[in-house]
Design an enzyme around this catalytic site. Structure first.
Site, PDB file in Angstrom:
ATOM      1  N   HIS A 269       0.818  -1.209   0.000  1.00 38.02           N
ATOM      2  CA  HIS A 269       0.000   0.000   0.000  1.00 38.02           C
ATOM      3  C   HIS A 269       0.860   1.270   0.000  1.00 38.02           C
ATOM      4  O   HIS A 269       0.327   2.377  -0.018  1.00 38.02           O
ATOM      5  CB  HIS A 269      -0.921  -0.032   1.224  1.00 38.02           C
ATOM      6  CG  HIS A 269      -1.892   1.103   1.275  1.00 38.02           C
ATOM      7  ND1 HIS A 269      -2.489   1.625   0.151  1.00 38.02           N
ATOM      8  CD2 HIS A 269      -2.360   1.837   2.296  1.00 38.02           C
ATOM      9  CE1 HIS A 269      -3.286   2.620   0.494  1.00 38.02           C
ATOM     10  NE2 HIS A 269      -3.226   2.774   1.795  1.00 38.02           N
ATOM     11  N   CYS A 270       2.211   1.124   0.037  1.00 38.96           N
ATOM     12  CA  CYS A 270       3.023   2.340   0.210  1.00 38.96           C
ATOM     13  C   CYS A 270       3.890   2.662  -0.997  1.00 38.96           C
ATOM     14  O   CYS A 270       3.688   3.673  -1.662  1.00 38.96           O
ATOM     15  CB  CYS A 270       3.919   2.174   1.437  1.00 38.96           C
ATOM     16  SG  CYS A 270       2.971   2.060   2.951  1.00 38.96           S
ATOM     17  N   ILE A 271       4.885   1.807  -1.275  1.00 38.98           N
ATOM     18  CA  ILE A 271       5.940   2.169  -2.223  1.00 38.98           C
ATOM     19  C   ILE A 271       5.400   2.432  -3.641  1.00 38.98           C
ATOM     20  O   ILE A 271       5.846   3.377  -4.290  1.00 38.98           O
ATOM     21  CB  ILE A 271       7.076   1.105  -2.227  1.00 38.98           C
ATOM     22  CG1 ILE A 271       7.539   0.792  -0.790  1.00 38.98           C
ATOM     23  CG2 ILE A 271       8.249   1.519  -3.095  1.00 38.98           C
ATOM     24  CD1 ILE A 271       8.173   1.947  -0.063  1.00 38.98           C
TER      25      ILE A 271
END
Ligand SMILES: NC(=O)c1ccc[n+]([C@@H]2O[C@H](COP(=O)([O-])OP(=O)(O)OC[C@H]3O[C@@H](n4cnc5c(N)ncnc54)[C@H](O)[C@@H]3O)[C@@H](O)[C@H]2O)c1
Length: 441
Positions: A269-271
């Site tokens: 969900h981030c990078i």
């Protein structure tokens, strides 16, 4: 009694909005220091599980959650009116991208609309969700000030990015230093006063924008470096050099180098998402980001590159991908966790089906996933099945998989994670992405 005086009594009421991968571990850490936590979550299934002491997040210890719930330190609800009795609200809702790859602020907006209804004097509001620089001051503050209360005097607003690394056994929510920046100095002081009761180390910065940008620097740094080593893998395949050996050799330099490894693309969900928040913000300032866009181009091409590597391997075996039977091994976006979000394994899966292959998958952490309105289930790793397949594509290197067993029983193995390095019996059947484009000999 002021907020700072109340903190000393240890009678603080803490609210976490959004009990997911970030919010539930935070709630448990807050309870661990004896502070009462109320989780506000729109998913009633999660609310019921928490209230029954049932854990659903890998990084949370089942026993810790159960004990905190039994002691009455953690409760969950979907009713936002509890905020009227709270001293602190930490917002841990999703910040995805929309179809145009622009920030989808709808989760933050709906949480804020509810907070604004119950905003009261001395409430400390801390945003944990990753977002673009300016969100806290330019986007959140005007919504909250519709209440007529003044920020830095009547209520306090800050940004403190969550840095959780799912599956990391050493750095968890509590012992990962916490960057924190308030909209005003009083906002920083109030948020720091509560957070230093929970976390081992607080790193205050001079503004919410500095904290927002620090989080984006961290994640964009990873995204760009992963893009670079993915390109390194492509170059090494052309050069006939083993990229994995090159990276490990470079990493013996005791200073000025940090290891990153290639793979089938970005996940989680981030990078893959956060750097686009920065690109979007910069576009509004008439600036086009360059490194982010280039790394995104390389990273998003990697599933295609894995499939090309597979086609090369099948070609060496005199076979076509169309009509073949392929196993995708590992659907989670990284090893030893069950998180399927943005996993590049899905891109590989789709590309294989698009080219006429019949695809199955195995993942010990992800027993099934939704696809085209139905469910696809993980197949068991059995020798007979492996014999019947044309190839196995390793997309996630979970540590609890016996890769020697895969190599021994599969006809062809495409390894995008270097999981087969150093194994026996690889001759003529293992093609490691970045390994120099040769069937192992
Ligand atoms: N997962 C990670 O490893 C990680 C690491 C660092 C930062 N972050 C950031 O933290 C934020 C949350 O991520 P996550 O992984 O915990 O997401 P998640 O999807 O696991 O959890 C978010 C939770 O919020 C709930 N929710 C959504 N809207 C809500 C609302 N209006 N009110 C109450 N609950 C609501 C959802 O039902 C869900 O349970 C994101 O901004 C993400 O970028 C995540």
């Amino acid at each position: 009694m002021s907020f700072l005086e109340k903190l000393k009594t240890k009678n603080t009421q803490f609210c976490v909005i959004g009990l997911g991968y970030v919010g539930l571990p935070l709630a448990v850490e807050v309870a661990n220091v004896g502070i009462n936590v109320t989780g506000v979550e729109i998913d009633t299934k999660k609310v019921n599980m928490v209230n029954n002491g049932e854990n659903y997040i890998g990084d949370v210890k089942d026993e810790e959650l159960k004990k905190a719930v039994e002691k009455g330190l953690i409760t969950a609800t979907s009713d936002f009116s509890v905020i009227k009795d709270m001293d602190v609200v930490s917002i841990c809702v999703p910040t995805p991208l929309n179809k145009l790859k622009d920030p989808d602020m709808s989760f933050i907006t709906s949480a804020l609309d509810e907070i604004e209804k119950y905003l009261h004097k001395d409430l400390v509001i801390i945003l944990e969700s990753t977002t673009y620089p300016g969100t806290t001051r330019e986007y959140m503050l005007p919504i909250l000030e519709e209440s007529g209360l003044e920020c830095g005097k009547d209520f306090y607003l800050a940004f403190s990015p969550e840095r959780v690394d799912p599956g990391n056994p050493v750095y968890l929510t509590k012992n990962t230093p916490k960057v924190l920046g308030g909209v005003t100095p009083a906002c920083t002081e109030h948020s720091k006063a509560i957070y230093e009761q929970i976390f081992d180390e607080i790193v205050p910065v001079t503004s919410a924008e500095a904290a927002e940008m620090a989080k984006l620097l961290e994640n964009t740094f990873r995204m760009i470096n992963i893009g670079w080593v993915n390109e390194l893998a492509i170059m090494c395949d052309r050069l006939g050099v083993d990229a994995w050996e090159v990276i490990d050799a470079a990493a013996t330099k005791p200073f000025g180098f940090m290891k990153f490894y290639p793979g089938p693309g970005l996940g989680g969900h981030c990078i893959p998402i956060d750097p686009h928040y920065l690109s979007w913000k910069m576009k509004t300032l008439n600036y086009k980001t360059k490194f982010i866009d280039l790394a995104a181009e390389v990273n998003t091409s990697m599933p295609e590159y894995v499939v090309h590597t597979l086609m090369d391997g099948m070609n060496m075996h005199g076979k076509a991908l169309n009509g073949s039977n392929i196993m995708v091994l590992g659907m989670a976006y990284k090893n030893d966790i069950d998180d399927l979000r943005e996993s590049p394994a899905f891109d590989v899966y789709n590309l294989l089906e698009d080219r006429g292959a019949t695809v199955c998958y195995h993942d010990p952490y992800c027993p099934s996933f939704k696809r085209n309105g139905g469910m696809v289930e993980s197949v068991p790793l059995m020798a007979e099945l492996l014999h019947s397949l044309d190839a196995v594509v390793i997309t996630t290197a979970h540590k609890n998989i016996d890769y020697q067993f895969i190599v021994d029983n599969a006809k062809l193995v495409i390894d995008s994670r270097n999981a087969t390095s150093g194994l026996k019996n690889t001759e003529g059947k293992v093609l490691r992405m970045g390994g120099g484009r040769k069937l192992e000999d």
